[in-house]
Design an enzyme around this catalytic site. Structure first.
Site, PDB file in Angstrom:
ATOM      1  N   GLU A  65       0.811  -1.226   0.000  1.00  0.00           N
ATOM      2  CA  GLU A  65       0.000   0.000   0.000  1.00  0.00           C
ATOM      3  C   GLU A  65       0.841   1.270   0.000  1.00  0.00           C
ATOM      4  O   GLU A  65       0.451   2.279  -0.594  1.00  0.00           O
ATOM      5  CB  GLU A  65      -0.959   0.001   1.197  1.00  0.00           C
ATOM      6  CG  GLU A  65      -2.136  -0.969   1.058  1.00  0.00           C
ATOM      7  CD  GLU A  65      -1.758  -2.417   1.360  1.00  0.00           C
ATOM      8  OE1 GLU A  65      -0.613  -2.675   1.768  1.00  0.00           O
ATOM      9  OE2 GLU A  65      -2.626  -3.291   1.179  1.00  0.00           O
ATOM     10  N   PHE A  77      -5.927  -0.775   5.817  1.00  0.00           N
ATOM     11  CA  PHE A  77      -4.646  -0.779   5.119  1.00  0.00           C
ATOM     12  C   PHE A  77      -4.235   0.624   4.687  1.00  0.00           C
ATOM     13  O   PHE A  77      -3.107   0.837   4.237  1.00  0.00           O
ATOM     14  CB  PHE A  77      -4.694  -1.756   3.943  1.00  0.00           C
ATOM     15  CG  PHE A  77      -4.817  -3.182   4.403  1.00  0.00           C
ATOM     16  CD1 PHE A  77      -3.680  -3.898   4.732  1.00  0.00           C
ATOM     17  CD2 PHE A  77      -6.046  -3.777   4.563  1.00  0.00           C
ATOM     18  CE1 PHE A  77      -3.781  -5.202   5.196  1.00  0.00           C
ATOM     19  CE2 PHE A  77      -6.163  -5.072   5.035  1.00  0.00           C
ATOM     20  CZ  PHE A  77      -5.026  -5.799   5.359  1.00  0.00           C
ATOM     21  N   HIS A  89     -10.242  -4.851  10.668  1.00  0.00           N
ATOM     22  CA  HIS A  89     -10.889  -4.945   9.360  1.00  0.00           C
ATOM     23  C   HIS A  89     -12.154  -4.104   9.270  1.00  0.00           C
ATOM     24  O   HIS A  89     -13.010  -4.357   8.432  1.00  0.00           O
ATOM     25  CB  HIS A  89     -11.228  -6.397   9.030  1.00  0.00           C
ATOM     26  CG  HIS A  89     -10.190  -7.066   8.191  1.00  0.00           C
ATOM     27  ND1 HIS A  89      -8.858  -7.020   8.498  1.00  0.00           N
ATOM     28  CD2 HIS A  89     -10.278  -7.787   7.036  1.00  0.00           C
ATOM     29  CE1 HIS A  89      -8.178  -7.689   7.584  1.00  0.00           C
ATOM     30  NE2 HIS A  89      -9.010  -8.155   6.691  1.00  0.00           N
TER      31      HIS A  89
END
Lengths: 349, 321
Positions: A82, A108, A152
């Site tokens: 990323e 992320f 998440h």
């Protein structure tokens, strides 16, 4: 696992704004996909990247089949890198392209922060306007539900909100998902779009062809005289339902303001609503301390103090990481019920 | 070849003299921005940039004066930027570490160590997508090679065979930290990378002719569509991490180490070769020195005369309208 596929099964609240849609209703993912497809068609500088954009699932359906339609050079999967790939987007934007970088998990983006905060956001300013613009879009979806847990499902808008030089968008309707994404891609500045997985359940009116919802322009979803509820994304829908129920059940008329973009923030709309109601419930899916709702409260106090007839109330997630278990999640997330309670409490004050 | 050597010498000497002048005047305190001088490293900037065309792009770092000048960046705008004046290349918003000159393909430099590496990779991607016959170059130090983003970027560039040349200026020091305390052996030099995907070379970065030849190989490879290159250039930072010589903290490196490398000075070395081959007559050399000195005088005068940035413009460049 239901969370990997979300089928639109709920109609958006009827905001009474549908004339332009001519009755055509699309799901949230289809609306996003249409925006990307149009952007790729209308501007050869646009390309779409992200881990899994060419998967069969296609980013919850938002990118499904685009790589077949536009080719693997313009719609491509990325390595798990990323930091570098965000820098690649920055560099490509500097060199005249218009990258759209999609993330199906917002967490992320922490790995991408160096390039977003240190580079993309500062590039124009740092060179006194002498450097090329950085027209890139980073899109990320808040992954809530089905045990996604602490890494998440984070709501990172509070962090991005803090960084000058980034525009920050959170759509609540299918119409806006398309129009705001097209506006973000057309913008010459770096724009972060944070979407919400709950939005993907919805279908709503979406006009055909390209249209642009201007960044920095909110909308009143429901007029009311007693309390203003202001926020972003799916909590606007929750607030609308809460307001409708309270009006029906208890005669409390809440005004629901969808601010649509966090930066730039439509302060005028917020303050005008506050002038009518004198009371503010600020709602956000993110954390409370130093977050987006805190900023709305600060604007109300700093610029709308004369209108305030009661303390501002914040409805946000608690300052905790997200738990996985569904019983714990129920205690963690806020929604219609918490907003309803806040409106009721404030209306009585 | 003789023309190339002379051209390399001119560029290197000019960078050296500019750095020396900045060093000499830094304590006057008119340049209120940290400067990171590249004395001792001129051969890399000159050798690489002379292999590039005007349409090629360069990404640089905090130690970027040499890269900027070698690529053709405006000297007056550089010196004015060091004075944080409105006539500076970044209008006084950037200072010494944020140089830009889009007219010569210098799209802005980052002072986040390693920050320019993925950006150059993205510029290379854009060149590929636009079918432009162009090359993207990034200069970075051995400190930046500690950052994981280098390996992420190399991987992506190899994967897509992007026209990017990664130039590692291994000057042995990251602020006051020696390389052997930060890196395990030769791990930066990717000898294991597939040579079909990555042209990698480790070379004497104080030999301008050698650097230039390697850069030409890398640039030709990039233009052919074969993919990226990594040039690891061994060199040395003669002055301290930042500021001028008298500001360098004592005790973190041996004087003998500095002296050893000073004897390998890239500028003196090329000069010696030119003189020995009869390519640099004393009169021509004196004329070159005088022309450079005059140009630097003019740049400092320009900077002194340039107004300070207008505070009313403070927020003007946050967004591109």
């Amino acid at each position: 696992m239901p969370w990997t596929k979300i089928r639109p099964d709920a109609d958006e609240p009827d905001y009474g704004l549908d004339a332009a849609g001519h009755g055509r209703r699309l799901g949230h993912a289809a609306a996003l996909r249409e925006a990307l497809s149009l952007a790729l068609t209308l501007d050869e500088r646009v390309f779409v990247m992200g881990q899994g954009v060419d998967d069969p699932g296609g980013m919850f359906g938002a990118t499904r089949g685009l790589h077949q339609q536009f080719g693997g050079e313009r719609v491509f999967d990325t390595p798990l890198a990323e930091t570098a790939l965000t820098g690649v987007a920055v560099g490509a934007a500097l060199a005249g392209m218009r990258p759209v970088y999609l993330h199906n998990r917002p967490d992320f983006l922490f790995l991408a922060l160096d390039q977003l905060a240190n580079h993309a956001a500062k590039w124009r300013f740092m060179f006194g306007g002498a450097a090329p613009p950085v027209p890139l879009v980073v899109w990320a979806c808040i992954g809530r539900g089905w045990g996604s847990a602490a890494q998440h499902s984070q709501a990172l808008q509070g962090i991005f909100q803090h960084i000058p030089g980034l525009k920050l968008v959170m759509p609540s309707t299918c119409h806006d998902a398309k129009g705001l994404l097209l506006a973000a891609i057309g913008d010459d500045n770096p724009v972060v779009v944070i979407d919400h997985r709950f939005n993907f359940r919805n279908k709503g009116p979406v006009p055909e062809g390209p249209y642009y919802v201007p960044l920095g322009q909110g909308v009143v979803r429901r007029p009311g005289r007693d309390v203003t509820v202001a926020g972003f994304s799916h909590l606007v829908n929750d607030a609308f339902v809460a307001a409708e129920e309270l009006a029906r059940e208890e005669g409390i008329e809440a005004e629901v303001v969808d601010l649509r973009t966090i930066r730039p923030l439509d302060e005028a709309l917020l303050l005008a609503s506050l002038a009518r109601t004198g009371r503010l419930v600020a709602v956000d899916t993110g954390w409370k301390t130093g977050g987006v709702a805190a900023e709305l409260a600060a604007v109300a106090v700093e610029k709308g103090f004369a209108h305030l007839r009661a303390p501002v109330v914040r409805v946000t997630c608690p300052d905790l990481p997200t738990p996985a278990g569904y019983s714990l999640e129920a205690a963690y997330y806020v929604g219609k019920q918490q907003i309803k309670d806040a409106i009721r409490r404030l209306a009585a004050s | 070849m003789n023309d190339v050597k002379l051209a390399l010498y001119r560029v290197m000497l000019r960078i050296r003299r500019v750095q020396e002048r900045i060093e000499a005047r830094y304590l006057e305190d008119h340049m209120k921005t940290p400067v990171h001088l590249c004395i001792g490293q001129e051969a890399i900037a000159a050798g690489v940039c002379l292999a590039l065309g005007p349409g090629d792009s360069v990404q640089s770092n905090h130690r970027g004066h040499g890269h900027y000048l070698a690529k053709g960046g405006d000297l007056k705008a550089l010196i004015a930027e060091l004075h944080c004046k409105a006539g500076g290349c970044s209008g006084g918003f950037g200072g010494s570490m944020h140089l830009v000159d889009t007219a010569v393909g210098f799209l802005g430099s980052s002072s986040i160590v390693g920050g320019g590496i993925p950006i150059a990779t993205g510029i290379g991607l854009a060149m590929r997508l636009r079918r432009a016959d162009r090359v993207s170059v990034v200069f970075f130090g051995d400190g930046a090679a500690d950052e994981g983003v280098l390996y992420e970027s190399l991987n992506f560039a190899m994967l897509r065979r992007l026209p990017v040349v990664y130039v590692l200026e291994d000057n042995q020091w990251a602020v006051c930290s020696p390389r052997q305390g930060r890196q395990c052996g030769d791990n930066v030099f990717l000898r294991g990378a597939d040579p079909d995907r990555l042209f990698a070379a480790r070379l004497d970065g104080n030999d301008a002719v050698l650097v230039h030849a390697a850069a030409q190989t890398a640039v030709t490879r990039a233009r052919s569509g074969a993919g990226p290159s990594l040039l690891v250039c061994d060199t040395y930072r003669i002055l301290g991490h930042s500021g001028c010589k008298s500001q360098d903290p004592a005790g973190y490196r041996q004087d003998s180490e500095i002296e050893d490398w000073a004897r390998r000075c890239p500028v003196a070395r090329l000069r010696q070769s030119l003189v020995a081959e009869g390519l640099l007559a004393p009169a021509a050399e004196a004329a070159l020195e005088a022309a450079i000195a005059r140009e630097i005088d003019e740049a400092f005068a320009f900077a002194a005369a340039s107004p300070l940035p207008d505070a009313a413009n403070l927020s003007r460049h946050l967004f591109c309208e």
